[in-house]
Each structure stands twice: as C-alpha cells, then as structure tokens.
Design a protein around this motif. Sequence first.
Motif, PDB file in Angstrom:
ATOM      1  N   ASP A   1       0.840  -1.191   0.000  1.00  0.00           N
ATOM      2  CA  ASP A   1       0.000   0.000   0.000  1.00  0.00           C
ATOM      3  C   ASP A   1       0.879   1.246   0.000  1.00  0.00           C
ATOM      4  O   ASP A   1       1.602   1.511   0.954  1.00  0.00           O
ATOM      5  CB  ASP A   1      -0.915  -0.008   1.225  1.00  0.00           C
TER       6      ASP A   1
ATOM      7  N   LYS B   1       0.145   4.218   0.457  1.00  0.00           N
ATOM      8  CA  LYS B   1      -0.276   5.271   1.385  1.00  0.00           C
ATOM      9  C   LYS B   1       0.318   5.095   2.776  1.00  0.00           C
ATOM     10  O   LYS B   1       0.074   5.907   3.663  1.00  0.00           O
ATOM     11  CB  LYS B   1      -1.803   5.289   1.477  1.00  0.00           C
TER      12      LYS B   1
ATOM     13  N   PRO C   1       2.812   8.210   3.962  1.00  0.00           N
ATOM     14  CA  PRO C   1       2.071   9.435   4.311  1.00  0.00           C
ATOM     15  C   PRO C   1       1.170   9.249   5.536  1.00  0.00           C
ATOM     16  O   PRO C   1       0.985  10.193   6.319  1.00  0.00           O
ATOM     17  CB  PRO C   1       1.234   9.715   3.048  1.00  0.00           C
ATOM     18  N   GLN C   2       0.627   8.042   5.714  1.00  0.00           N
ATOM     19  CA  GLN C   2      -0.202   7.779   6.895  1.00  0.00           C
ATOM     20  C   GLN C   2       0.636   7.825   8.169  1.00  0.00           C
ATOM     21  O   GLN C   2       0.187   8.334   9.208  1.00  0.00           O
ATOM     22  CB  GLN C   2      -0.894   6.420   6.762  1.00  0.00           C
TER      23      GLN C   2
ATOM     24  N   GLU D   1       1.058  11.400   9.093  1.00  0.00           N
ATOM     25  CA  GLU D   1      -0.118  11.959   9.761  1.00  0.00           C
ATOM     26  C   GLU D   1      -0.108  11.604  11.246  1.00  0.00           C
ATOM     27  O   GLU D   1      -0.438  12.436  12.104  1.00  0.00           O
ATOM     28  CB  GLU D   1      -1.388  11.443   9.089  1.00  0.00           C
TER      29      GLU D   1
ATOM     30  N   VAL E   1       1.639  15.989   3.781  1.00  0.00           N
ATOM     31  CA  VAL E   1       0.992  14.763   3.282  1.00  0.00           C
ATOM     32  C   VAL E   1       0.996  14.740   1.757  1.00  0.00           C
ATOM     33  O   VAL E   1       1.264  13.696   1.140  1.00  0.00           O
ATOM     34  CB  VAL E   1      -0.444  14.655   3.829  1.00  0.00           C
ATOM     35  N   SER E   2       0.724  15.885   1.135  1.00  0.00           N
ATOM     36  CA  SER E   2       0.689  15.950  -0.328  1.00  0.00           C
ATOM     37  C   SER E   2       2.062  15.660  -0.927  1.00  0.00           C
ATOM     38  O   SER E   2       2.188  14.860  -1.861  1.00  0.00           O
ATOM     39  CB  SER E   2       0.209  17.333  -0.774  1.00  0.00           C
TER      40      SER E   2
ATOM     41  N   THR F   1       3.068  11.965  -0.439  1.00  0.00           N
ATOM     42  CA  THR F   1       2.300  11.098  -1.337  1.00  0.00           C
ATOM     43  C   THR F   1       2.859  11.168  -2.751  1.00  0.00           C
ATOM     44  O   THR F   1       3.064  10.138  -3.407  1.00  0.00           O
ATOM     45  CB  THR F   1       0.819  11.511  -1.332  1.00  0.00           C
ATOM     46  N   GLN F   2       3.132  12.393  -3.239  1.00  0.00           N
ATOM     47  CA  GLN F   2       3.668  12.559  -4.591  1.00  0.00           C
ATOM     48  C   GLN F   2       5.034  11.899  -4.733  1.00  0.00           C
ATOM     49  O   GLN F   2       5.316  11.233  -5.740  1.00  0.00           O
ATOM     50  CB  GLN F   2       3.771  14.044  -4.923  1.00  0.00           C
TER      51      GLN F   2
ATOM     52  N   GLU G   1       4.695   8.050  -4.750  1.00  0.00           N
ATOM     53  CA  GLU G   1       4.139   7.574  -6.021  1.00  0.00           C
ATOM     54  C   GLU G   1       5.178   7.676  -7.134  1.00  0.00           C
ATOM     55  O   GLU G   1       5.301   6.787  -7.977  1.00  0.00           O
ATOM     56  CB  GLU G   1       2.893   8.383  -6.367  1.00  0.00           C
TER      57      GLU G   1
END
Length: 588
Positions: free
Chosen positions: A38, A40, A43-44, A47, A68-69, A72-73, A76
């Motif tokens: 996963d 995510k 980034p999780q 958080e 977070v943005s 995530t970028q 990815e």
Amino acid sequence: SSSLLIADGCSPSNEGRGYVLRKIIRRAALFAQKLSPDLKLFPQLAETFIEFFSPVYPELTTSKPLIVSLLTQEVERFNANLIQGQAILEKYLAENRKNDQRQLSGEQIFKLYDTYGFPPELTRVLAQEGGFGLDMSGFETEMKKQQEQSCKKTKLEEQEFIITQNVSTKFVGYETLQATSKIIFANCVGECLWIITEVSPFYVESGGQISDKGTVIINGVRYPVVELKKVGAGPKYAIAAKLACAQATPAPVEPVKVGDMAECVVDADVRFAIAKNHTATHLLQSALMKVFGPQIKQAGSLVADAYARFDFTHHQALTIEQLEEVERVVNGYIMDDVATNIFETTLDDARSKGVIAFFGEKYNPERVRVIQVPGISAELCGGTHVTRTGTIGAFKILSDAALASGTRRITLVTGFGALKMFQQTYTVVKKLGDDFKVKPEETYDAVHKLQEHYQQALTAIKQLKKHMYKAHIGTWEQQITTVGNVPYLYLEFDDASNDDLKFVAQELERRKPGFYMLVSKDLVTGRWSFMGYLAQSHVHVVSLKSIVQLLKDSCGWRGGGSQTLVQGGGDQPARSINELIMAMLKQS
C-alpha cells in the motif's frame, strides 16, 4: 525527519537540501514498500507523527496538507521509478547472463542509481536473488567521476585575477548611490579591467537580488560596469568591478593603477526598480500567508529590475480568484503607504520577535539585518528596499506555475512595469470591445462565443468536404490504374487536412483495395503534406518505407508511419512524384 524538513520550508528536489530530503523519503518508501504494498503507508505514518508531535512543533499542524501531499507525490513517483528501474535491471541481468557474466558492472549500477533513482542497496538485493554480484568499486569510481565533473565549475575571480593581499571593501550602497574611493587592486584582462576599491556603493548579487548596474569614472574616463563579484568569504569581502575598456568614454590614454581614485556611480533607475520588486516579494510572502495560511514558506527568489520571481511551498495550483485575492492584498499594502523599518540586531532577538528566517540560509548570529513593514512583514534580508510601500506604485502577477513537487513560482512586476501591463491589457480589451461592440467586461464572453461559432463552422466545413469528396469518389475510382500488379492512384488537393486525406483513401479502399498517394498544399503557408495509404493485402509488394525515402530524395519531404500508412510533408513543391512512384511500383 521528512515532516519537519517540509514544515521548515524544504521541498524534495535534485540538488542541495532538497536532494537530501528526497533521499530520506525514498529510503523510507523503500522499506515501507517491503512492509506493505500500500503506497499510502508512509504518508499515513506522517499523519500519525504530526498528530503526536504537534504540541511540541505547532508548525506541523499548519503544514500538514503540504507534508501529506508532498510525501504522497514523492512515494508515487518513487514507485514509478522502481517499476522502470526493475525493468532496466532485468534487461542488464539478461544481457550479462547471455554473456556469461555473473556480476553487474559499476557503470550499470551507477546508471540505475543516477538515471532511474534506483538505490544500490535495492539493486544488490534483487541481483543476489538472481545469483549476481555487484562491482561496487566500479560504482564508486563512476560516482567519483561525476563528483569531479561537478567540481569543475570555475571561479571567475580565481581565473581572471588573484588577490595576493588581504583586501576588503566597505559597502555603502544602503546609504548612497555614489562614492569616490581609492583603487586597491587593478588588473587588465583583454579588453576588460578588474578593479577593487576601498569603498563601494555597488550591490553584488546575493540572496536572489541581481547586481547593480552603473559606471566608474577614473582619471576622467567613464567605464561602464559589466559585472560585479564578491571576492573572499566571511563577513569581510572585496567588491570587484569588471569594467569594459572598449566602451569607455573618452578612450583611456593611460593604464589604471593601484592608488588611482575611482568615482563609483550606481544606475539609480535600475536600483530603484530592483528595490520596488524586492520589497514587493516581501509583501507577496505576507499576502500568500494571509490567503493560504502560515504554512507558506519561501523556496527561492530572483529580484531583477524588470521583474521578480518568487518561489514558495504549496501543493495546489492557484485559481484565478485566488491570484486576484493575492494581488488585492498586496496592492492594499502598497496603497496603505507603510514606512519600512530597517534595522540590525542579533539572530536570537530577531527570531524572538517573529522575524522570518529562511531555511538553509546562513546568518551571522551576532548581526542580522531586518526588513520590517510594520503590521505586514518582517524578514531577515540583506537586499535593497524602498522606504515606503507606496513607492512601489502597483503590483501585478504575470504568471503562476508549478516549479517542482510542492513548489510553485509566481512571476511579478511592479511600478512602471505593472503600469505597462495594465495599459497593454486595457488596450487589447478596448480594441476587442470596439470590434465586438460590447463593454470591456463583456469581451471574454464575446470572444468565447466567436470561438464556439468558429468551431461550429469548422465542423460544418468538414462535413461539407466529406460530402464533396464522396461525390468525387466514383470519378477518382475510374482513374485507378494497375501498376506493378497494384491498383494505384495519385491525387493532389488544396487545403486538405490529414483527416481529409485519410477519409478519401479509406473510401477508395472500400471500392478497390490498393495503394493511394494523396498530396495537399496549404494555400496560406505553401507547405505540402502527403499521405500514403496501402491495403494490407499488398504490403508484401509495396514498401512504404521506400516511398518515404523516395519523397525525401526527390523533394526533401520527411515522414514516417507503419506498413499501411505513412504521412509527412515539406516546404518544397511536388516534383514528378507520381512518375517516380509509378516507376518504383513497376520495378517492384
């Protein structure tokens, strides 16, 4: 580490501190991927970290959307690099296996790392799973080569002059634009002269602000300044000015020497334009924080006389409405005509007063310069500024664009530059309004409606062309001749698009499959375009690749395509193309 760095204004990039951050994120993403597919997950985790540590670091909360943005970028993007890198790695392993080599070369490991962002530790794991070793010494050699190449950046002051004595210059450019001082160093290099004076009013490029322009008068000769450099490091440095001897007026009759007096004069118009733009960037920083929140951080800038660029951390594109609001806020600051307060203090005192210090910048803890616009902005800055915000006159954003992941760039103009933009825009809108006989605020709708009508007209013309072409298909079918056992037809058109040519070719093929060469001339530009369409049943007889080469040799046209369709064009007129193609078909 990643969350705190981003909250402090750092963004992932390929150089400097941004590169360190990117390495940290990618290393963490690699291990996170081993724990879970996963994407995510990382980034999780951020958080959770933000929630846990925000009481100690409140800036984490304000910067949470950006953190977070960005994470995530980056994750990815790294995942995409992993997929691409794994494909290249598999290719290397297959090639080495074929050559009976059970080790990846240092060059291969380095290319995976440098080009595809594939870390050596991951290369080792995947290579060992396939029974391969790694030439890490070769990898280190390649790394050293790159580092040596990067270190070949020459320093102009070391090439064009060498300071053998401990010299320094007192900068008086904050107080005056003109100063007469003794020359303490002089060296002529070609048609240029480098000098250093004891005192100088010239601001040398620093902190994003470009160098001053101006002149130096020596022994009655006026020399234009073409370049300024800081020589030396630390709090004491020399300001070296490069003068253009060939442009001196009148022409110098005696060489410049140490001890001569030099009158240094800064170009006031350029300096004031730079000062307006520089103060405007401070007002812009404040406006962005007011509109979007305190998480906005400056990520770089360029302050020139004609315009300024301001880079800042933000994870989304700005809407037209948001840009208008930022402009409204900045111009409000300008209209308030607030007096700027410039003073020096200690770094700790400045920070205790909430003065903005930029991440990654080096400051003298005992002496920093503060540019304060009371109630609006307070930043550490060594640049030149206006004494009142009203002096800026006006502020206008020219563009907003993404610079890198989580970083945006605003380009702006002020003063007469902004006035020129307003005048140009008004003139264009006024002329369009007069042509369309509408009010200025209705111009966009009028142009948009015209654009819709234009598109509708193009669609109608396209349909009419199709009907016209269909009406001619029967006539053209009668003109098809068999050349070299292939049904063949050559047609020339005026202002036919590629879609038009393809439509005609497909309609002809339904009647009689063969080879069709369709050529069209643009009556406005005079450019020629062609399309060669070949039925699948004849690909073993006709080589469209040979046809393209023939067109290139005969009239310089270029093109390409597949076995059944080629297209291209050129500026030269068609020259006996039909006869040349027919001759080729007869030979085949």
